[in-house]
Design a protein around this motif. Structure first.
Motif, short mmCIF file in Angstrom:
data_model
loop_
_atom_site.label_atom_id
_atom_site.label_comp_id
_atom_site.label_asym_id
_atom_site.label_seq_id
_atom_site.Cartn_x
_atom_site.Cartn_y
_atom_site.Cartn_z
N SER A 1 3.25 62.19 78.15
CA SER A 1 4.75 62.80 78.45
C SER A 1 5.42 63.49 77.17
O SER A 1 6.02 64.53 77.50
N SER B 1 9.40 59.72 91.11
CA SER B 1 8.94 59.13 89.90
C SER B 1 9.57 57.90 89.56
O SER B 1 8.65 56.88 89.26
N SER C 1 7.13 54.60 89.84
CA SER C 1 6.99 53.82 88.71
C SER C 1 7.38 52.22 89.05
O SER C 1 6.49 51.46 88.31
N GLN D 1 12.55 63.35 90.34
CA GLN D 1 12.97 62.26 89.38
C GLN D 1 13.08 60.99 90.36
O GLN D 1 12.74 59.77 90.05
#
Length: 283
Positions: A127, A254, A258, A251
């Motif tokens: 990342s 994500s 996660s 986002q």
């Protein structure tokens, strides 16, 4: 007339060529606006309506410094990414079939910890490389105000999310990679099976000393945060703001993925440890 000249000369003294060469120039309110971490110090030049002149002395174009930082952080992050990717699959054989049965409970836990840490180092370093590369493209595009008191202020103001993500990712991957190296040393040299408790404790203290030594210096260079924990907290707030703001739908995906991935991942690890403990008790 003489009194006015004397007063003007006194006001301009901090901006004389000698003082500028020595790096002695007063901090103005313009610096506080550009970099909130700098302490506000009123100056005679600013009090006499010369704030614009003072700002012109302080503000500079630090776009090249921003591009240099993003380009520079990619190199060490790339090394960690490559090393962690190669080490990610080296210990998988220890958890298969008879090899897993030969491991003690402590060794089994360490192997699991090693895989988690090395995977985390790979993800964070990857990342870092991606965000630094993408941010460099933003710098090249030039759709920002390049004027700042210093390069750090420019990065924090104009590129806060990629800057915090890249720096936190690199430092986090470095710490995880170092820890995984020490764990692998314990496993590869059969330190646990030989019962060398003094050596295990010694390696543990060396690891703590190294990580503490690095963090003691790193925390002093964060400028806007007292330590990495507070920097991480701010990063979480940035991610959350992007996720719920409605402008970055991916986002949100994500963030949710996660959280779900980590929950299932650690559930699997705990299940494996419990199975290992039960098998040891039964035997």
């Amino acid at each position: 007339m003489r009194l006015q000249l004397i007063t003007t000369a006194f006001a301009l003294y901090p901006y004389s060529s000698k003082n500028l060469e020595r790096g002695r120039f007063p901090t103005t309110f313009a610096q506080e606006v550009v970099s909130p971490t700098l302490k506000k110090v009123p100056t005679s030049a600013l009090n006499m309506g010369m704030g614009k002149a003072a700002a012109e002395v302080v503000l500079k174009d630090f776009s090249k410094d921003a591009a240099s930082w993003f380009g520079g952080v990619r190199t060490p992050a790339s090394f960690i990414m490559g090393s962690s990717l190669g080490a990610l699959f080296t210990m998988t054989g220890k958890l298969k079939g008879e090899n897993s049965d030969k491991l003690s409970t402590g060794e089994y836990i360490l192997v699991q910890m090693y895989q988690v840490l090395i995977l985390g180092a790979f993800v964070l370093s990857l990342s870092t490389v991606v965000f630094a590369t993408a941010a460099n493209v933003q710098v090249m595009y030039g759709d920002f105000d390049p004027m700042a008191a210093n390069g750090y202020s420019l990065l924090k103001r104009e590129f806060e999310f990629p800057f915090v993500t890249a720096r936190l990712g690199f430092l986090g991957s470095l710490i995880l990679f170092i820890t995984s190296v020490f764990i692998r040393a314990l496993l590869e040299y059969d330190i646990l099976t030989r019962g060398k408790n003094e050596l295990i404790i010694g390696l543990g203290f060396i690891l703590v000393a190294l990580v503490s030594h690095l963090l003691s210096y790193i925390n002093g260079t964060l400028v806007c945060w007292p330590n990495l924990a507070m920097m991480f907290l701010d990063w979480v707030k940035l991610v959350y703001a992007r996720a719920v703001g409605g402008q970055h739908n991916l986002q949100s995906v994500s963030l949710i993925s996660s959280l779900l991935g980590l929950s299932f991942f650690f559930k699997h690890l705990l299940k494996g440890v419990n199975t290992k403990l039960k098998s040891k008790d039964s035997s």
